[in-house]
Design a protein around this motif. Structure first.
Motif, mmCIF file in Angstrom:
data_model
loop_
_atom_site.group_PDB
_atom_site.id
_atom_site.type_symbol
_atom_site.label_atom_id
_atom_site.label_comp_id
_atom_site.label_asym_id
_atom_site.label_seq_id
_atom_site.Cartn_x
_atom_site.Cartn_y
_atom_site.Cartn_z
ATOM 1 N N VAL A 102 0.792 -1.232 0.000
ATOM 2 C CA VAL A 102 0.000 0.000 0.000
ATOM 3 C C VAL A 102 0.824 1.281 0.000
ATOM 4 O O VAL A 102 0.260 2.381 -0.022
ATOM 5 C CB VAL A 102 -0.989 0.023 1.197
ATOM 6 C CG1 VAL A 102 -2.009 -1.079 1.072
ATOM 7 C CG2 VAL A 102 -0.249 -0.070 2.521
ATOM 8 N N ARG A 103 2.153 1.168 0.015
ATOM 9 C CA ARG A 103 3.003 2.364 0.038
ATOM 10 C C ARG A 103 4.358 2.029 -0.568
ATOM 11 O O ARG A 103 4.916 0.967 -0.288
ATOM 12 C CB ARG A 103 3.171 2.832 1.481
ATOM 13 C CG ARG A 103 3.941 4.104 1.642
ATOM 14 C CD ARG A 103 3.979 4.496 3.103
ATOM 15 N NE ARG A 103 4.646 5.763 3.279
ATOM 16 C CZ ARG A 103 4.780 6.361 4.436
ATOM 17 N NH1 ARG A 103 4.286 5.797 5.524
ATOM 18 N NH2 ARG A 103 5.394 7.506 4.529
ATOM 19 N N ALA A 104 4.874 2.913 -1.388
ATOM 20 C CA ALA A 104 6.192 2.699 -1.989
ATOM 21 C C ALA A 104 7.279 2.918 -0.937
ATOM 22 O O ALA A 104 7.149 3.760 -0.057
ATOM 23 C CB ALA A 104 6.394 3.644 -3.165
ATOM 24 N N GLY A 105 8.339 2.146 -1.054
ATOM 25 C CA GLY A 105 9.466 2.261 -0.128
ATOM 26 C C GLY A 105 10.028 0.883 0.188
ATOM 27 O O GLY A 105 9.680 -0.116 -0.443
ATOM 28 N N VAL A 106 10.881 0.824 1.184
ATOM 29 C CA VAL A 106 11.500 -0.432 1.604
ATOM 30 C C VAL A 106 10.972 -0.790 2.987
ATOM 31 O O VAL A 106 10.934 0.045 3.890
ATOM 32 C CB VAL A 106 13.040 -0.312 1.625
ATOM 33 C CG1 VAL A 106 13.677 -1.595 2.141
ATOM 34 C CG2 VAL A 106 13.566 0.030 0.237
ATOM 35 N N THR A 107 10.569 -2.036 3.140
ATOM 36 C CA THR A 107 10.054 -2.502 4.421
ATOM 37 C C THR A 107 10.587 -3.900 4.707
ATOM 38 O O THR A 107 11.004 -4.614 3.788
ATOM 39 C CB THR A 107 8.507 -2.491 4.443
ATOM 40 O OG1 THR A 107 8.054 -2.809 5.762
ATOM 41 C CG2 THR A 107 7.921 -3.470 3.444
ATOM 42 N N ARG A 108 10.563 -4.271 5.965
ATOM 43 C CA ARG A 108 11.021 -5.593 6.382
ATOM 44 C C ARG A 108 9.929 -6.285 7.181
ATOM 45 O O ARG A 108 9.231 -5.648 7.962
ATOM 46 C CB ARG A 108 12.274 -5.484 7.252
ATOM 47 C CG ARG A 108 13.494 -5.069 6.489
ATOM 48 C CD ARG A 108 14.713 -4.962 7.397
ATOM 49 N NE ARG A 108 15.850 -4.471 6.665
ATOM 50 C CZ ARG A 108 16.070 -3.173 6.416
ATOM 51 N NH1 ARG A 108 15.236 -2.262 6.854
ATOM 52 N NH2 ARG A 108 17.131 -2.810 5.728
ATOM 53 N N ILE A 109 9.845 -7.582 6.974
ATOM 54 C CA ILE A 109 8.938 -8.423 7.756
ATOM 55 C C ILE A 109 9.805 -9.479 8.415
ATOM 56 O O ILE A 109 10.623 -10.114 7.753
ATOM 57 C CB ILE A 109 7.886 -9.121 6.868
ATOM 58 C CG1 ILE A 109 7.209 -8.106 5.965
ATOM 59 C CG2 ILE A 109 6.864 -9.865 7.709
ATOM 60 C CD1 ILE A 109 6.547 -8.717 4.783
ATOM 61 N N ARG A 110 9.622 -9.650 9.711
ATOM 62 C CA ARG A 110 10.421 -10.641 10.437
ATOM 63 C C ARG A 110 9.497 -11.753 10.922
ATOM 64 O O ARG A 110 8.470 -11.489 11.533
ATOM 65 C CB ARG A 110 11.133 -9.984 11.612
ATOM 66 C CG ARG A 110 12.098 -10.902 12.313
ATOM 67 C CD ARG A 110 12.828 -10.127 13.415
ATOM 68 N NE ARG A 110 13.715 -10.972 14.142
ATOM 69 C CZ ARG A 110 15.008 -11.108 13.889
ATOM 70 N NH1 ARG A 110 15.546 -10.432 12.902
ATOM 71 N NH2 ARG A 110 15.751 -11.893 14.622
#
Length: 135
Positions: A102-110
């Motif tokens: 839902v949003r541009a960028g870099v994200t992490r899921i742990r």
């Protein structure tokens, strides 16, 4: 009624009613789907996914038996979780979970691998981190 109490009550009422007219942002609908296979031999997986896509993460099999994958951290500003972690019928196939980008960028899921006994606190025996670049 005391003037200060009356002013406080009227202010609270005004703020409560003022929020009712706030327009909601448009809901993002999925325009495609992507499956990212989480690397079983490496604790970190990186992938690029398009904005507004359904992202399905295929987790490695939960080993040893009696353990399950859980999400320990994810940023809801970037990904909206669409499904719970679902175990496959075949234990060798692993589990899946779906998100909407839902949003541009870099994200992490742990993800952490914990006992499925449902205890309130348990130490993880393994973890995986998925870094998604949403474009």
């Amino acid at each position: 009624m005391r003037p200060i109490v009356l002013i406080a009550v009227l202010s609270a009422l005004w703020f409560a009613l003022a929020g009712c007219g706030t327009p909601r942002p448009p809901e993002i609908k999925a325009v495609g789907s992507v499956t990212v296979t989480v690397d079983a031999s490496n604790r970190r997986t990186m992938a690029r996914v398009p904005f507004a896509s359904d992202v399905t993460l295929a987790l490695p099999p939960a080993k040893p038996a009696g353990y399950v994958w859980q999400i320990s951290a994810h940023d809801t500003r970037f990904l909206k979780q669409r499904t719970e972690i679902t175990a496959a019928a075949d234990p060798e196939s692993g589990s899946t979970v779906s998100f909407l980008a839902v949003r541009a960028g870099v994200t992490r899921i742990r993800f952490v691998l914990v006992e499925s006994a449902g205890r309130a606190e348990t130490d993880p025996v393994d973890f995986r981190e998925v870094e998604l670049a949403i474009q």
